[in-house]
Design a protein around this motif. Structure first.
Motif, short mmCIF file in Angstrom:
data_model
loop_
_atom_site.label_atom_id
_atom_site.label_comp_id
_atom_site.label_asym_id
_atom_site.label_seq_id
_atom_site.Cartn_x
_atom_site.Cartn_y
_atom_site.Cartn_z
N GLY A 66 0.85 -1.18 0.00
CA GLY A 66 0.00 0.00 0.00
C GLY A 66 0.88 1.23 0.00
O GLY A 66 2.08 1.14 0.28
N ASP A 67 0.31 2.39 -0.31
CA ASP A 67 1.12 3.60 -0.41
C ASP A 67 1.93 3.86 0.86
O ASP A 67 3.05 4.36 0.81
CB ASP A 67 0.22 4.82 -0.68
CG ASP A 67 -0.38 4.78 -2.07
OD1 ASP A 67 0.18 4.06 -2.92
OD2 ASP A 67 -1.39 5.46 -2.31
N ARG A 68 1.36 3.50 2.00
CA ARG A 68 2.03 3.75 3.29
C ARG A 68 2.24 2.47 4.08
O ARG A 68 2.51 2.52 5.28
CB ARG A 68 1.23 4.74 4.14
CG ARG A 68 1.09 6.12 3.55
CD ARG A 68 0.34 7.08 4.49
NE ARG A 68 -1.00 6.59 4.78
CZ ARG A 68 -1.40 6.14 5.98
NH1 ARG A 68 -0.54 6.09 6.99
NH2 ARG A 68 -2.64 5.74 6.16
N ARG A 307 -6.30 -10.20 9.64
CA ARG A 307 -5.45 -9.39 10.51
C ARG A 307 -4.93 -8.16 9.76
O ARG A 307 -4.95 -7.04 10.28
CB ARG A 307 -4.28 -10.24 11.01
CG ARG A 307 -3.13 -9.45 11.62
CD ARG A 307 -3.52 -8.68 12.87
NE ARG A 307 -2.41 -7.87 13.34
CZ ARG A 307 -2.51 -6.97 14.33
NH1 ARG A 307 -3.66 -6.78 14.92
NH2 ARG A 307 -1.45 -6.27 14.70
N ILE A 308 -4.45 -8.35 8.54
CA ILE A 308 -3.92 -7.25 7.74
C ILE A 308 -4.99 -6.18 7.52
O ILE A 308 -4.73 -4.98 7.71
CB ILE A 308 -3.39 -7.78 6.40
CG1 ILE A 308 -2.15 -8.65 6.63
CG2 ILE A 308 -3.06 -6.63 5.46
CD1 ILE A 308 -1.71 -9.43 5.41
N CYS A 309 -6.18 -6.60 7.16
CA CYS A 309 -7.27 -5.63 6.90
C CYS A 309 -7.74 -4.95 8.17
O CYS A 309 -8.18 -3.80 8.15
CB CYS A 309 -8.44 -6.33 6.21
SG CYS A 309 -8.12 -6.74 4.47
N SER A 310 -7.64 -5.64 9.30
CA SER A 310 -8.07 -5.02 10.56
C SER A 310 -7.16 -3.86 10.94
O SER A 310 -7.56 -2.96 11.67
CB SER A 310 -8.06 -6.07 11.69
OG SER A 310 -6.74 -6.39 12.09
N VAL A 311 -5.93 -3.89 10.41
CA VAL A 311 -4.97 -2.82 10.71
C VAL A 311 -5.02 -1.71 9.65
O VAL A 311 -5.14 -0.53 9.98
CB VAL A 311 -3.53 -3.39 10.80
CG1 VAL A 311 -2.51 -2.26 10.93
CG2 VAL A 311 -3.42 -4.36 11.96
N ALA A 312 -4.94 -2.11 8.38
CA ALA A 312 -4.81 -1.12 7.30
C ALA A 312 -6.15 -0.65 6.74
O ALA A 312 -6.23 0.44 6.16
CB ALA A 312 -3.96 -1.69 6.19
N GLY A 313 -7.19 -1.47 6.89
CA GLY A 313 -8.51 -1.07 6.46
C GLY A 313 -8.59 -0.70 4.99
O GLY A 313 -8.01 -1.37 4.13
N ASP A 314 -9.28 0.42 4.70
CA ASP A 314 -9.53 0.83 3.33
C ASP A 314 -8.28 1.29 2.58
O ASP A 314 -8.33 1.55 1.38
CB ASP A 314 -10.57 1.96 3.29
CG ASP A 314 -11.94 1.49 3.78
OD1 ASP A 314 -12.18 0.28 3.74
OD2 ASP A 314 -12.75 2.35 4.20
N ASP A 315 -7.15 1.39 3.27
CA ASP A 315 -5.91 1.78 2.60
C ASP A 315 -5.42 0.72 1.62
O ASP A 315 -4.61 1.02 0.74
CB ASP A 315 -4.80 2.04 3.63
CG ASP A 315 -4.92 3.39 4.30
OD1 ASP A 315 -5.84 4.17 3.88
OD2 ASP A 315 -4.12 3.70 5.19
N LEU A 316 -5.89 -0.53 1.76
CA LEU A 316 -5.41 -1.62 0.94
C LEU A 316 -6.51 -2.17 0.05
O LEU A 316 -7.65 -2.36 0.51
CB LEU A 316 -4.85 -2.76 1.80
CG LEU A 316 -3.64 -2.43 2.68
CD1 LEU A 316 -3.22 -3.68 3.44
CD2 LEU A 316 -2.48 -1.90 1.85
N ILE A 317 -6.15 -2.44 -1.20
CA ILE A 317 -7.08 -3.12 -2.09
C ILE A 317 -7.36 -4.51 -1.54
O ILE A 317 -6.45 -5.23 -1.14
CB ILE A 317 -6.47 -3.22 -3.51
CG1 ILE A 317 -6.30 -1.83 -4.11
CG2 ILE A 317 -7.33 -4.10 -4.41
CD1 ILE A 317 -5.58 -1.83 -5.45
N GLY A 318 -8.62 -4.91 -1.52
CA GLY A 318 -9.00 -6.21 -1.02
C GLY A 318 -9.60 -6.18 0.37
O GLY A 318 -10.21 -7.15 0.81
N CYS A 319 -9.41 -5.07 1.09
CA CYS A 319 -9.96 -4.97 2.45
C CYS A 319 -11.35 -4.33 2.43
O CYS A 319 -11.68 -3.58 1.54
CB CYS A 319 -9.03 -4.13 3.33
SG CYS A 319 -7.42 -4.95 3.67
#
Length: 319
Positions: A66-68, A307-319
């Motif tokens: 992700g960008d960040r 777990r990944i989506c619970s942290v990064a949320g909408d910042d990542l494609i697929g979450c």
């Protein structure tokens, strides 16, 4: 005879191992060319974009998803030896040469899988939760994030497929020019996806988050003479590495067959799915330090998607 034997032993003691993560019959520079996407290993010719593989401080690797956001192994940022996870102690370097990066980024926060935080030792490696997210203070410029496996449906049927892995493994003792300089080049290698495990239940309930189960992506390092096929005939390595699961493995090595070495930890493994390279795992550990017969254990990304989506949320494609 005693003197000759002593001399042989002394010389042998100072010789580097014949292989260390790469095939002995292939120049080590070829793996560097692959890791830098230099000809003939161009992205336009069907190879993964290895520019997404980054160096983390001076002893780990990661991948931009992700960008960040940088995905890496939990033990890179929380280790019994180093024991540090303070953001100010880490720098992310972008580029194929760690010592001469194209750009660097500071870390805002480190998010370690709670299962790894509980079991951050060799005893916790088999549970497939050796994973962490690094949040940057600013977006990465000039590199498009890698696609990542946000569902097990993306890689469940991909056994025996070609994969590429990359990282900033330390080859100082093997490839030094005599100056003693740190080996700082990004390297990439090929292998075959031999085993997939999923739904691994950790032994500890951590803060009620036991729904976050683990998984592994596993391959072995076959030698040119085909006599080191550690995952052959549905057997496993037994003993400490009995968690490799059941499957088979071809003893024929790929042209750029390789495996991970110290320093590659946290680096990605890329798999082609529906015409796109996606990150299916990050390097966790191995059965050796990178010699023929090594079994590479990599934390499965899709198993840790929740777990990944619970942290990064909408910042990542697929979450």
């Amino acid at each position: 005879i005693v003197i000759i034997l002593a001399l042989v032993l002394i010389i042998w003691a100072f010789l580097p191992p014949p292989e260390f993560g790469y095939r002995l019959d292939v120049p080590s520079s070829t793996y560097e060319d692959l890791g830098s996407n230099r000809e003939p290993y161009l992205i336009t010719d069907g190879y993964p974009d290895f520019s997404t593989t980054v160096a983390i401080s001076n002893f780990g690797s990661g991948v931009i998803i992700g960008d960040r956001w940088i995905l890496t192994a939990g033990h890179v940022v929380l280790d019994e030896e180093f024991g540090e996870e303070q953001p100010g102690n880490w720098v992310i370097s972008v580029g194929s040469d760690y010592e001469n990066p194209l750009s660097t980024y500071d870390v805002k926060e480190i998010h370690i899988h709670p299962g790894w935080r509980v079991d951050h030792s060799n005893d916790g490696l088999e549970y497939g939760v050796d994973i962490a997210l690094i949040e940057l203070t600013s977006p990465v410029q000039g590199v498009s994030p890698a696609n990542w496996a946000y569902s097990t449906e993306m890689d469940n049927t991909m056994l025996d497929s070609l994969v590429y892995s990359s990282g900033f493994g330390d080859y100082s003792a093997r490839l030094s020019d005599g100056s003693g300089d740190y080996y700082s080049q990004r390297r990439a290698w090929a292998n075959t996806l031999d085993r997939l495990t999923d739904d691994i239940d950790p032994p500890t309930d951590y803060a009620g988050d036991d729904v976050w189960q683990g998984g592994l992506v596993i391959y072995d390092f076959d030698s040119p003479d085909r006599n080191t096929n550690s995952l052959d005939e549905g057997e496993n390595d037994g003993g400490y590495y009995s968690y490799v699961g059941i499957g088979d493995s071809d003893s024929e090595p790929l042209a750029l067959e390789g495996t991970s070495v110290p320093g590659d930890s946290g680096g990605p493994t890329y798999l082609m799915v529906d015409g796109q390279w996606i990150v299916v795992s990050v390097t966790s550990h191995g059965s050796t330090d990178g010699y023929y017969g090594d079994i590479a254990f990599n934390t499965r990304v899709s198993s840790n998607a929740a777990r990944i989506c619970s942290v990064a949320g909408d910042d990542l494609i697929g979450c």
